[in-house]
Design a protein around this motif. Structure first.
Motif, PDB file in Angstrom:
ATOM      1  N   ASP A  82       0.799  -1.223   0.000  1.00 36.36           N
ATOM      2  CA  ASP A  82       0.000   0.000   0.000  1.00 36.36           C
ATOM      3  C   ASP A  82       0.832   1.275   0.000  1.00 36.36           C
ATOM      4  O   ASP A  82       0.284   2.369  -0.158  1.00 36.36           O
ATOM      5  N   SER A  83       2.154   1.135   0.160  1.00 31.49           N
ATOM      6  CA  SER A  83       3.017   2.322   0.160  1.00 31.49           C
ATOM      7  C   SER A  83       3.282   2.834  -1.252  1.00 31.49           C
ATOM      8  O   SER A  83       3.925   3.883  -1.408  1.00 31.49           O
ATOM      9  N   HIS A  84       2.801   2.114  -2.267  1.00 34.05           N
ATOM     10  CA  HIS A  84       2.993   2.535  -3.658  1.00 34.05           C
ATOM     11  C   HIS A  84       1.637   2.653  -4.347  1.00 34.05           C
ATOM     12  O   HIS A  84       0.695   1.921  -4.006  1.00 34.05           O
ATOM     13  N   PRO A  85       1.521   3.557  -5.308  1.00 34.30           N
ATOM     14  CA  PRO A  85       0.239   3.732  -6.007  1.00 34.30           C
ATOM     15  C   PRO A  85      -0.171   2.479  -6.774  1.00 34.30           C
ATOM     16  O   PRO A  85       0.666   1.663  -7.160  1.00 34.30           O
ATOM     17  N   GLU A  86      -1.461   2.350  -7.007  1.00 35.72           N
ATOM     18  CA  GLU A  86      -2.012   1.137  -7.613  1.00 35.72           C
ATOM     19  C   GLU A  86      -1.505   0.885  -9.024  1.00 35.72           C
ATOM     20  O   GLU A  86      -1.492  -0.260  -9.476  1.00 35.72           O
ATOM     21  N   ARG A  92       4.661  -2.482  -6.214  1.00 34.62           N
ATOM     22  CA  ARG A  92       3.690  -3.152  -5.340  1.00 34.62           C
ATOM     23  C   ARG A  92       3.996  -4.652  -5.242  1.00 34.62           C
ATOM     24  O   ARG A  92       3.585  -5.313  -4.280  1.00 34.62           O
ATOM     25  N   LEU A  93       4.701  -5.175  -6.226  1.00 37.23           N
ATOM     26  CA  LEU A  93       5.180  -6.560  -6.159  1.00 37.23           C
ATOM     27  C   LEU A  93       6.504  -6.656  -5.412  1.00 37.23           C
ATOM     28  O   LEU A  93       6.725  -7.573  -4.618  1.00 37.23           O
ATOM     29  N   ILE A  94       7.394  -5.709  -5.656  1.00 29.95           N
ATOM     30  CA  ILE A  94       8.753  -5.777  -5.117  1.00 29.95           C
ATOM     31  C   ILE A  94       8.823  -5.402  -3.644  1.00 29.95           C
ATOM     32  O   ILE A  94       9.501  -6.071  -2.856  1.00 29.95           O
ATOM     33  N   GLU A  95       8.148  -4.331  -3.249  1.00 31.79           N
ATOM     34  CA  GLU A  95       8.313  -3.817  -1.882  1.00 31.79           C
ATOM     35  C   GLU A  95       7.986  -4.854  -0.808  1.00 31.79           C
ATOM     36  O   GLU A  95       8.743  -5.001   0.168  1.00 31.79           O
ATOM     37  N   PRO A  96       6.894  -5.616  -0.948  1.00 30.96           N
ATOM     38  CA  PRO A  96       6.655  -6.642   0.072  1.00 30.96           C
ATOM     39  C   PRO A  96       7.689  -7.762   0.060  1.00 30.96           C
ATOM     40  O   PRO A  96       7.946  -8.378   1.096  1.00 30.96           O
TER      41      PRO A  96
END
Length: 241
Positions: A82-86, A92-96
């Motif tokens: 959720d820290s990156h825009p949709e 959104r794949l990499i950060e987690p």
């Protein structure tokens, strides 16, 4: 919401104390060191008393502790998403995954419980435990892949190109997890996970040490390669320092 009675509050408190004590032992000594006697001693009850709250004994306690660990982990993973825009699918794949890597390195006993060799302490509960957290992890990355597939198709095998056994497994996985992707796209998602897990496990278990004292560059290279395969390389952002 109904208010818990005194007995229910005491049971909930005891359950939380038992799970907390078991988790402390796992964190410090590993799951194989976990015994009912040690848990009971930390909580201040007899081992027999634990069965009043956990009828399944030690395997049930391990399962409940694993649920607590997964709850905390998934919360951190989802916050990273959720820290990156949709529309930034790559990050959104990499950060987690970065969060998962960091967590695995700093929480090796807990990583071992969830991802390692089945433990005798978990008993028959280990298979159910594994299935449960696989579904939880699928709920973190699955929706991103579903949205990506809907908006920006990436190269996949057609169903005719797939081994029938593989195609059936992908369909079964879709049914079990609720991730609504065609078999070919599901293969890409799970292939990404296989590569990421392998990289993280190699680092956690020290298989490259001491040849590579800093494995983050290899990890980030893998992130870029996976994003390139889905046409998302332009969205890649290096980790902040």
């Amino acid at each position: 919401m109904a208010t818990l009675g005194r007995r229910e509050r005491l049971r909930a408190q005891m359950s939380a104390e038992v799970r907390s004590a078991a988790r402390r032992i796992i964190t410090r000594q590993g799951v194989d060191a976990l015994t009912l006697a040690d848990i009971a001693r930390l909580v201040g009850v007899t081992p027999a008393a634990l069965y009043h709250h956990f009828e399944g004994g030690l395997p049930e306690i391990v399962y409940r502790v694993a649920e607590d660990i997964v709850d905390d982990l998934v919360q951190g993973l989802q916050s990273a998403v959720d820290s990156h825009p949709e529309d930034n699918f790559a990050m959104r794949l990499i950060e987690p995954v970065r969060v998962l890597r960091s967590w695995a390195i700093t929480h090796q006993p807990e990583f071992n419980l969830l991802f390692g060799t089945p433990s005798a302490a978990a008993g028959d509960a280990h298979g159910e435990l594994t299935s449960a957290w696989v579904r939880r992890l699928a709920a973190v990355w699955g929706p991103i892949f579903v949205q990506l597939w809907a908006e920006r198709r990436f190269p996949v095998l057609t169903e005719d190109e797939m081994d029938p056994r593989l195609r059936q497994q992908m369909q079964d996985y879709r049914t079990d997890t609720g991730v609504d992707l065609p078999p070919g796209a599901m293969v890409v998602m799970l292939s990404c996970w296989r590569s990421l897990y392998g990289q993280i496990a190699l680092e956690v278990f020290g298989h490259f040490a001491p040849l590579f004292s800093d494995q983050e560059p290899m990890f980030e290279l893998l992130m870029q390669e996976l994003m390139r395969g889905m046409g998302l390389e332009a969205q890649y952002q290096p980790p902040t320092r």
